[in-house]
Structure formats: structure tokens, C-alpha cells
Design a protein around this motif. Structure first.
Motif, PDB file in Angstrom:
ATOM      1  N   HIS A  86       0.829  -1.207   0.000  1.00 40.46           N
ATOM      2  CA  HIS A  86       0.000   0.000   0.000  1.00 40.46           C
ATOM      3  C   HIS A  86       0.868   1.265   0.000  1.00 40.46           C
ATOM      4  CE1 HIS A  86      -3.944  -1.800   0.127  1.00 40.46           C
ATOM      5  NE2 HIS A  86      -3.471  -2.693   0.992  1.00 40.46           N
ATOM      6  N   THR A  87       2.023   1.209   0.642  1.00 41.74           N
ATOM      7  CA  THR A  87       2.954   2.334   0.611  1.00 41.74           C
ATOM      8  C   THR A  87       3.531   2.520  -0.788  1.00 41.74           C
ATOM      9  OG1 THR A  87       3.511   2.077   2.948  1.00 41.74           O
ATOM     10  CG2 THR A  87       5.102   3.266   1.589  1.00 41.74           C
ATOM     11  N   LEU A  88       3.904   1.426  -1.447  1.00 39.84           N
ATOM     12  CA  LEU A  88       4.397   1.513  -2.828  1.00 39.84           C
ATOM     13  C   LEU A  88       3.362   2.169  -3.735  1.00 39.84           C
ATOM     14  CD1 LEU A  88       6.003  -2.019  -3.409  1.00 39.84           C
ATOM     15  CD2 LEU A  88       7.228   0.152  -3.160  1.00 39.84           C
ATOM     16  N   ILE A  89       2.116   1.767  -3.588  1.00 41.45           N
ATOM     17  CA  ILE A  89       1.044   2.320  -4.411  1.00 41.45           C
ATOM     18  C   ILE A  89       0.853   3.802  -4.115  1.00 41.45           C
ATOM     19  CG2 ILE A  89      -1.455   2.247  -4.843  1.00 41.45           C
ATOM     20  CD1 ILE A  89      -1.206  -0.851  -4.454  1.00 41.45           C
ATOM     21  N   SER A  90       0.849   4.169  -2.854  1.00 39.93           N
ATOM     22  CA  SER A  90       0.692   5.581  -2.482  1.00 39.93           C
ATOM     23  C   SER A  90       1.812   6.432  -3.064  1.00 39.93           C
ATOM     24  CB  SER A  90       0.653   5.736  -0.967  1.00 39.93           C
ATOM     25  OG  SER A  90      -0.509   5.144  -0.441  1.00 39.93           O
ATOM     26  N   GLU A  91       3.041   5.921  -3.012  1.00 41.25           N
ATOM     27  CA  GLU A  91       4.180   6.659  -3.567  1.00 41.25           C
ATOM     28  C   GLU A  91       4.029   6.828  -5.082  1.00 41.25           C
ATOM     29  OE1 GLU A  91       7.761   4.660  -2.339  1.00 41.25           O
ATOM     30  OE2 GLU A  91       7.429   5.145  -0.230  1.00 41.25           O
ATOM     31  N   ALA A  92       3.609   5.772  -5.777  1.00 35.68           N
ATOM     32  CA  ALA A  92       3.423   5.870  -7.224  1.00 35.68           C
ATOM     33  C   ALA A  92       2.308   6.862  -7.562  1.00 35.68           C
ATOM     34  CB  ALA A  92       3.105   4.494  -7.810  1.00 35.68           C
TER      35      ALA A  92
END
Length: 105
Positions: A86-92
Motif C-alpha cells: 500500500h505504501t508503494l502504491i501511495s508513492e506511485a
């Protein structure tokens, strides 16, 4: 997104994009990746990180349920996932604010 770029993502990450062949009653992935081609690299990098995290045994496989542009930014919806994903997605999604959806600049 141009069909050839979308098809590359589908072939590189068949587990993430498994729902692409399901009906609209089952998923929104039936509409494909609904963004401009300028975000190809961003989505490719995101999927690469997600699949690596899964393949190294950190969690079970996730599937994208919808990938689109909304209010000028990327939206990447999944069926499950841990805090890291979920952090990876938020960063993208935050990075997409600064990357042109059409040309990638």
C-alpha cells in the motif's frame, strides 16, 4: 494507454493483472489500464516492486482490480495487500502528480 504498452504490462505481470479477462460484473480490470501512455514506466516500476515483494515470500499474490487516472493522478486498486504494498502504491500515485500522463515528462 496504447494497447501495445498495456499488453506488455499484462505479459510481464500476468499474476497482478489476472482479472483483465473477467467480466465487468466481476472487476473493473475488464476496461484495461485506463491511463495515458506516459505513465507506462511508473506503472511498470510499481508492478515490478509489488511482484518482487510477493515473490520473495513476503505475502500472497495480489491482483489489480482497477488501474486508471482520476483527478489527474494514478489510481491503482488491488484486492488485498500489506502495508508495504500500500505504501508503494501511495508513492506511485503521488509521483503521478508530477509526471505527464501523456508523454511521461
Amino acid at each position: 494507454m496504447k494497447k501495445e504498452l498495456q499488453d506488455k504490462l499484462f505479459s510481464f505481470y500476468p499474476k497482478i493483472f489476472r482479472q483483465k479477462d473477467l467480466s465487468m460484473k466481476e472487476t473493473a480490470m475488464c476496461w484495461g489500464i485506463d491511463t495515458g501512455s506516459g505513465w507506462y514506466d511508473l506503472i511498470n516500476d510499481l508492478c515490478k516492486e509489488i511482484q518482487y515483494h510477493i515473490d520473495t515470500g513476503k505475502m500472497s499474490q495480489i491482483e489489480a482490480t482497477q488501474v486508471k487516472e482520476k483527478f489527474g493522478t494514478l489510481r491503482f486498486y488491488i484486492d488485498s495487500g500489506d502495508d508495504f504494498i500500500h505504501t508503494l502504491i501511495s508513492e506511485a500515485e503521488r509521483m503521478s502528480e508530477k509526471i505527464c500522463e501523456n508523454c511521461g515528462s
